[in-house]
Design a protein around this motif. Sequence first.
Motif, PDB file in Angstrom:
ATOM      1  N   MET A   1       0.919  -1.267   0.051  1.00 41.31           N
ATOM      2  CA  MET A   1       0.028   0.006   0.088  1.00 41.31           C
ATOM      3  C   MET A   1       0.859   1.285  -0.034  1.00 41.31           C
ATOM      4  N   ARG A   2       2.003   1.371   0.753  1.00 37.59           N
ATOM      5  CA  ARG A   2       2.875   2.331   0.781  1.00 37.59           C
ATOM      6  C   ARG A   2       3.470   2.643  -0.593  1.00 37.59           C
ATOM      7  N   ASN A   3       4.018   1.665  -1.114  1.00 38.40           N
ATOM      8  CA  ASN A   3       4.713   1.761  -2.617  1.00 38.40           C
ATOM      9  C   ASN A   3       3.322   2.230  -3.713  1.00 38.40           C
ATOM     10  N   PHE A   4       2.221   1.826  -3.275  1.00 37.62           N
ATOM     11  CA  PHE A   4       0.901   2.219  -4.305  1.00 37.62           C
ATOM     12  C   PHE A   4       1.084   3.646  -4.028  1.00 37.62           C
ATOM     13  N   ARG A   5       0.868   4.216  -2.897  1.00 39.12           N
ATOM     14  CA  ARG A   5       0.615   5.487  -2.701  1.00 39.12           C
ATOM     15  C   ARG A   5       1.818   6.636  -3.002  1.00 39.12           C
TER      16      ARG A   5
END
Length: 458
Positions: free
Chosen positions: A1-5
């Motif tokens: 999720m952090r990489n996506f954001r």
Amino acid sequence: MRNFRRASIQSQILILATLLVVLVSVVATAMEPYIYGRHDRGFQNGLFAARAAMVAEQFSQASSAQDEVAVLKRAAALGVGVEKLSLDRPLAGQQQMVSPSELVARINAILADNIFAAFHRFVIGQSHPDILTVGIDDKRALVFQLPVFPSYVWFVPAAASGFLKIVIPLVLLAYFSSWLITEPLRHFAAAAKRVSMEGSWEKPFEADGAAEIRSLAESLNVMSDRIQSMAEDRTRMLSGVGHDLRTPLTRLRMRAERSAEPELRSLMLGDIATLNFMIDECLAYFKDPSVRAVDLKVDISSLLQTIATDFSDTGVDVRFAGPRRLAFVCKPQALTRAITNLVENASRYATQVEIDLESRDDGGIKISVGDNGPGLTDEAKAKVLEPFFKVDKSRQIGAQGGSGLGLGLPIAKGIVTKAHNGQLTLLDRTPTGLVVVIDLPAPQGMQPEGAPPIPSSQ
């Protein structure tokens, strides 16, 4: 999720579009059997056709009227609406008769789950059942009443299918994607507002979110560092220039005091005092201490009374009217400086100054500084709040002319708007004069205290 954001906006949109296709496919696959099998839940077309064929066969084998009645009763018990028709007279209207061998195929064709046929029945609002006449022999026939599905059986599942497969996934993904992209922008807006109110430019923007937004945050932080460095350099330069100018001004003042001509000495000392005042005023404007001041809860009534008393001791007619006590959270030193500038500016052009204090129901306060001077035109009101604006000499009636640079009002406006998030307005005073109105909002958690107002001091 952090990489996506933290991915780029282009990558986020691509991933969200792919997720939309997958989600719609999964929902459609899960819901298709329920939506397109909706007619089978009420009755089955094939079962009705088989029962109708069975009734027709049993009726053709009946050898007496009692047997025929028994067959019709069994048909009614099975839910098949059928009546006996005598062929003694021709069929009415366009009613056509089919053979028993064609019965099953004809019923399946009529009751087929066809979207166009269902929509046609929904539009015309058909409420009576279809009739199908089956010829048994030359003298007998059966009239079958075919069931008609209500309109909602077609419309409601179709609407539910669209909502479940298209609308709801699109709405959810649109909300999620908009939140994902705009959340860092909201943090940007909050940081910018905090900077404008507090004046702190030390890394105000957090580098979070998409790659483009992180790059923008880093650029804005670099820009803020440069602006702060430029402001500090400017302040240091002006402070150095002001310090260097005071030395020759001091020598000029000492030489002017030794002048043998009284009139010339007075003129030179007046010019030197004006230069000193201009230096002090410029430095005070460019180096505003209210930015780093701390909010404190003070008695605003006592603060304004002290200002009025200090000016009265110097011979200026300043009066105060307002509550005896009124607690308020503010930057007291900065606000004192703002009100002092307003009173000092008014005393240059008027013979009487009034300071009024009012508390609002929402916890805020209203401070009015009015004078009985000539006032200002509407054009001058718009320009007098600008730095270094020179007020028309016609307004100046007192001996305390000042430099005419007009920095008192801009400094006061900066303290009110930036340090206190308030508003400063210039209004006309009746019958003559000018009123400077300061509206300060209530800080969170502040509980104002009031008492009976005191009359204007004479």
